[in-house]
Every structure is written in structure tokens, then in C-alpha cells.
Design an enzyme around this catalytic site. Structure first.
Site, mmCIF file in Angstrom:
data_model
loop_
_atom_site.group_PDB
_atom_site.id
_atom_site.type_symbol
_atom_site.label_atom_id
_atom_site.label_comp_id
_atom_site.label_asym_id
_atom_site.label_seq_id
_atom_site.Cartn_x
_atom_site.Cartn_y
_atom_site.Cartn_z
ATOM 1 C CG ASN A 194 -2.380 0.143 1.089
ATOM 2 O OD1 ASN A 194 -2.751 0.785 -0.152
ATOM 3 N ND2 ASN A 194 -3.223 -0.551 1.530
ATOM 4 C CG PHE A 328 -4.901 3.741 -0.706
ATOM 5 C CD1 PHE A 328 -5.811 4.153 -1.468
ATOM 6 C CD2 PHE A 328 -5.421 3.039 0.389
ATOM 7 C CE1 PHE A 328 -7.285 3.787 -1.441
ATOM 8 C CE2 PHE A 328 -6.733 2.937 0.686
ATOM 9 C CZ PHE A 328 -7.576 3.082 -0.158
#
Length: 511
Positions: A194, A328
Site C-alpha cells: 500500500n 493511498f
């Protein structure tokens, strides 16, 4: 040169140095925060409650609870299943920059990984073990999953690593370096996958290359103005002060300094019937200044992103919480990449117009196509065509990537940034523009040669001398590709910019 990685506080100049090859060392003061984050994950597991990414599936499968006995398998599985990238491998120094960005992010302690995991990544960077990472496969949301999965796969001994420039099975490369493959614990696979580090590394690479391009284009633009015996009146500071844009003001100042003392320019003042120069000369402060302002804004965004944490969920050790969010999502990087693309495109576009002006005798007053014997020789006819082709290609590539989105993961991830390929195109776009600026350098120097014995300014004559040490004047037609390549090397390496470093504006580094 060794850069100390102080998570959250690394300067843009330090990221630039890392991209250029500087060694890195992680600040030992990060150890307590890393350990606290890992301890918080262990505490969450001990409570037995379902927490996304720690003891559940991922994405659309987040509702699936995973038993304690399968947690290591879960983390390994996410790495292997997500290592689905395609295309050419990342350029080595960009991949290395991506690794250091991930290292700085993990070291803030908000990702919940163990110190051993951070240590392995740091050791791989120190030993120059660069995973082979395909460049395509990320949509810039939920993190750069595919490319970061390939990086992480190498850490667990799967895939390939570049060892002394040779692709070696990852497990073998680690063994040769005295390192053991990583066994991923709870949350660690997700933490490594991530994040926006692939997109950010690619965008930073584009920014750093664009800085050199910008400075070189200022130099060649000034040289073209001299070659055309253009006026420096449009660079008068009073004009730009009335508009107020910082980049425009500073670009005009740089152009004045570059041209100061030119005998060729002074000759414009006596008997030249032209009242105004074409926009490609006259409006350089407005166009290049706007590009400078855009590059600075992109630099600010990317500097912030490089120092941030874009993992999910985020671990807050002080409260023992794991908070699920969307850091993200790489929209800031996507916007910054689009801005850089626009600036690079325009830098090349206005330079190509200066080349076209120089080879046109009706506009330049010089022999057609800058050859002493037009007709028998074609001179710079086709280099201008090459420049036009490169500019057209960059126009196509400059279409914003951030306005596109394709839902993924069964509509769980229903809006994505497309930052990855928005950033990935930048270095290639800069390379196109580098060759345009190289052609302008050749053409402008050739134009100034026609004004002998008049000289240009001291800094511009220094650039001409530098070029002439590698490329002689074009008297008769010859194989021109090597000349363009030699000039491009001077631009790409920053040599052109460094030749006039004392007069360049300070806002963007030249190297």
C-alpha cells in the site's frame, strides 16, 4: 555523499541527491516509533477483533475473517497475487528511489511493520539490490499495488533482483549479499504494497529531469535571441513587475543576465527595421515563467507526498488504534504529474518555434536553413522537422491522466487517480524535449556563427565554446545524428546549465 533519512523531514534537494545516486542511512532515532507500531499490531491481534488488513481479507474480501494460524500465509499471498505487473522494468535509479521512499514511510511507525522488515529494505538499498519491477499495472489508488508487490516479492525471495547489473533470482541475490528472505508477519505485506511510492518516484524523476531541461532551455532561448539579433526590451523588469508572476519576473531576469554584454544584441539597435520579435522570442518570460511556477507547485506537492505515509490502515501506537482511510489514493501525485507534463510540453513547443524561426530566412535574415550554401546543402531543414515530430508526440502525451478513472476490485475501488502512468510518461517526455533543446542549441550556435566577428555575451559564448569543443560548425552537409546526440548529452547531463550557473535563477536546482 550520504543522506540521513529523517522520516517526514527529508528535503526535496535530498530526494534529488538520492535520485542522482547518493547513499542513504536511516536515522537511528526512528527505531522506537517502528517498534511501537509493531507492538500495537501485536496488541490488536491479541484482542481478537477483526481489523482490516491485519486479520481480514483485502479489498472486496475485507469481510472475510482470517484465523491466527493463517496470518503469515495471508500476507505472503497478498504479495504474490498482487505481483501482476507487466511491461519494461523500472529504470534502476527510479526503482531505488521508490525503495527509499517506502523506507522513509515505514520508518514513521504508522504502518505497523517490525524493525526487521525495515532493516531488510534498508540493507537492500545499501547493497544496491534493486528488484526488477515491471512498470505497468498500477492505477494509482489502493496504492501502487502491482509494482510495490514486485518490490516486496523480491524481499521474500521471489522474482528477480538486479545484482551488479545482472538479473538474478531474488533468493540467490539475497543469499549472495548475506541476507535472508523476509517472512512477513501480520499487516506487513499490506504495508509494503500500500502506498504511492511508485507514482511518487516516477513523478520526482520527471521533475528532476525537467529542472535541467528548464535551465538548458533558458540558455538556448537566450542564444536563439542573440542569433536572431532579437531585442532584450521584452525582458525589461518593469514590464514583468506590472504583471506580478514570480516565475515570469525571475525568468526575465535570468534572460537579461544571460544576454548582458552581447555585441550581437547591441547590433540590433542600429538600422534594424524590425519593431517587434516573434512571440517565441518576445514571450519567453511569460511562457517559461509560467512553466517555472508550475514546476515549483508540482515540487511542493511531491515534496509533501514523499514525506507522508500513504499506507492503509494506519497504526496509531499511542491509542492502539488501526484507522482505515484512503491515503493511498494518489490524486495529488496525479495532478503534479499532469502539471509537469504540461510544463515539459510547452518548454519544447516554444523552443521548436525558435528553431523554425531561425531556419526561415524571411524571419531570421540569415541564409535558408542556416547553411552557407542553401540548395546544394539542406543544413538544418530536417533537424527542425525532427523537433516538430518530438513536440507533436509530447503534445499527445501531455493529455491529463488525472481526469481518467476505471473502477477496480469489483467496484470497491470505484475511483482511481491514474497517477502511475501519468508519472511514468514524464521521463520519456523530458527526453523528447531534451532533443528539441539540443537541436536548438546547434541551430542557435550556427546562427551566431554567421554574425562573426561579433560576439555574444560571456556566458552564452561559454556555452558556444562548450558545444564547439564537440561539434564543429556546419559548413557542408554531414551526418547530423551524431551532432544532435552530442548536443543532447550536454543538455541531459546538466552541462549546458552548469556552464552558466552563476546567472541562473535559484528557484530550481540545475543539478
Amino acid at each position: 555523499m550520504t543522506i540521513l533519512i529523517r522520516p517526514g523531514a527529508v528535503l526535496l534537494s535530498e530526494w534529488r541527491a538520492i535520485y542522482r545516486g547518493a547513499s542513504v542511512a536511516l536515522d537511528p532515532a526512528t527505531r522506537p516509533a517502528i517498534a511501537a507500531g509493531a507492538a500495537a499490531v501485536a496488541h490488536i491481534l491479541a484482542k481478537g477483533e477483526p481489523v482490516y488488513g491485519i486479520n481480514t481479507g483485502f479489498g472486496k474480501l475485507a469481510s472475510v475473517r482470517i484465523g491466527d494460524a493463517d496470518l503469515e500465509t495471508l500476507q505472503r499471498n497478498i504479495v504474490l497475487s498482487h505481483a501482476a505487473g507487466v511491461g519494461a522494468p523500472m529504470e534502476t535509479r527510479v526503482a531505488r528511489l521508490m525503495m527509499v521512499l517506502k523506507l522513509a514511510s515505514l520508518a514513521q511507525g504508522a504502518s505497523g511493520v517490525r524493525p526487521e522488515t525495515v532493516d531488510l529494505l534498508a540493507a537492500m538499498v545499501a547493497r544496491d539490490l534493486i528488484p526488477v519491477v515491471p512498470s505497468q499495472g498500477s492505477v494509482g489508488a489502493s496504492g501502487d499495488l502491482a509494482p510495490l508487490a514486485h518490490m516486496t516479492a523480491a524481499m521474500v525471495g521471489v522474482g528477480e533482483i538486479l545484482l551488479h547489473g545482472t538479473r538474478v533470482p531474488a533468493a540467490d541475490a539475497l543469499a549472495q549479499a548475506g541476507l535472508a528472505p523476509l517472512t512477513l508477519h501480520a499487516k506487513e505485506g499490506l504495508a509494503l504494497l500500500n502506498g504511492t511510492q511508485f507514482s511518487t518516484a516516477q513523478a520526482l524523476a520527471g521533475l528532476f529531469e525537467a529542472e535541467r531541461l528548464f535551465h538548458s532551455a533558458l540558455v538556448t532561448g537566450a542564444l536563439s535571441t542573440d542569433a536572431a539579433r532579437g531585442s532584450d526590451t521584452p525582458f525589461d523588469p518593469r514590464i514583468h513587475a506590472l504583471r506580478g508572476h514570480r516565475g515570469q519576473i525571475e525568468t526575465a531576469a535570468a534572460l537579461r543576465l544571460l544576454m548582458e554584454g552581447s555585441a550581437i544584441r547591441r547590433s540590433h539597435l542600429h538600422g534594424d527595421p524590425r519593431v517587434q520579435d516573434p512571440y517565441c522570442l518576445r514571450c519567453q518570460p511569460q511562457v517559461m515563467g509560467a512553466a517555472l511556477d508550475v514546476l515549483r507547485q508540482a515540487a511542493t506537492t511531491l515534496g509533501t507526498e514523499a514525506n507522508g505515509v500513504s499506507d492503509n490502515p494506519l497504526i496509531f501506537a499511542d491509542t492502539g488504534e488501526a484507522l482505515s482511510g484512503g491515503n493511498f489514493h494518489a490524486e495529488p501525485v496525479a495532478f503534479a504529474a499532469d502539471m509537469i507534463a504540461l510544463a515539459v510540453c510547452e518548454i519544447g513547443s516554444i523552443a521548436e518555434r525558435r528553431i523554425a524561426m531561425l531556419v526561415d530566412p524571411a524571419l531570421s535574415g540569415m541564409p535558408a536553413f542556416l547553411t552557407p550554401k542553401p540548395g546544394l546543402n539542406s543544413g538544418f531543414m530536417i533537424p527542425q522537422v525532427t523537433a516538430a515530430a518530438l513536440v507533436s508526440e509530447n503534445k499527445q502525451r501531455a493529455t491529463p491522466a488525472s481526469v481518467d478513472s476505471i473502477p477496480t476490485s469489483a467496484n470497491q475501488e470505484d475511483h482511481v487517480s491514474m497517477a502511475a502512468h501519468g508519472a511514468r510518461r514524464l521521463v520519456d517526455m523530458v527526453e523528447n524535449a531534451v532533443n528539441v533543446i539540443a537541436i536548438e542549441l546547434l541551430a542557435a550556435a550556427q546562427g551566431c556563427d554567421f554574425h562573426a566577428p561579433l560576439t555574444s555575451s560571456p556566458p552564452l559564448d561559454a556555452v558556444r565554446d562548450l558545444l564547439r569543443s564537440r561539434v564543429p560548425p556546419l559548413d557542408d552537409d554531414r551526418h547530423l545524428a551524431p551532432d544532435i546526440a552530442a548536443a543532447a548529452d550536454l543538455v541531459r547531463s546538466g552541462t549546458v546549465a552548469c556552464a552558466v550557473l552563476p546567472v541562473l535563477l535559484p528557484g530550481l536546482e540545475a543539478s
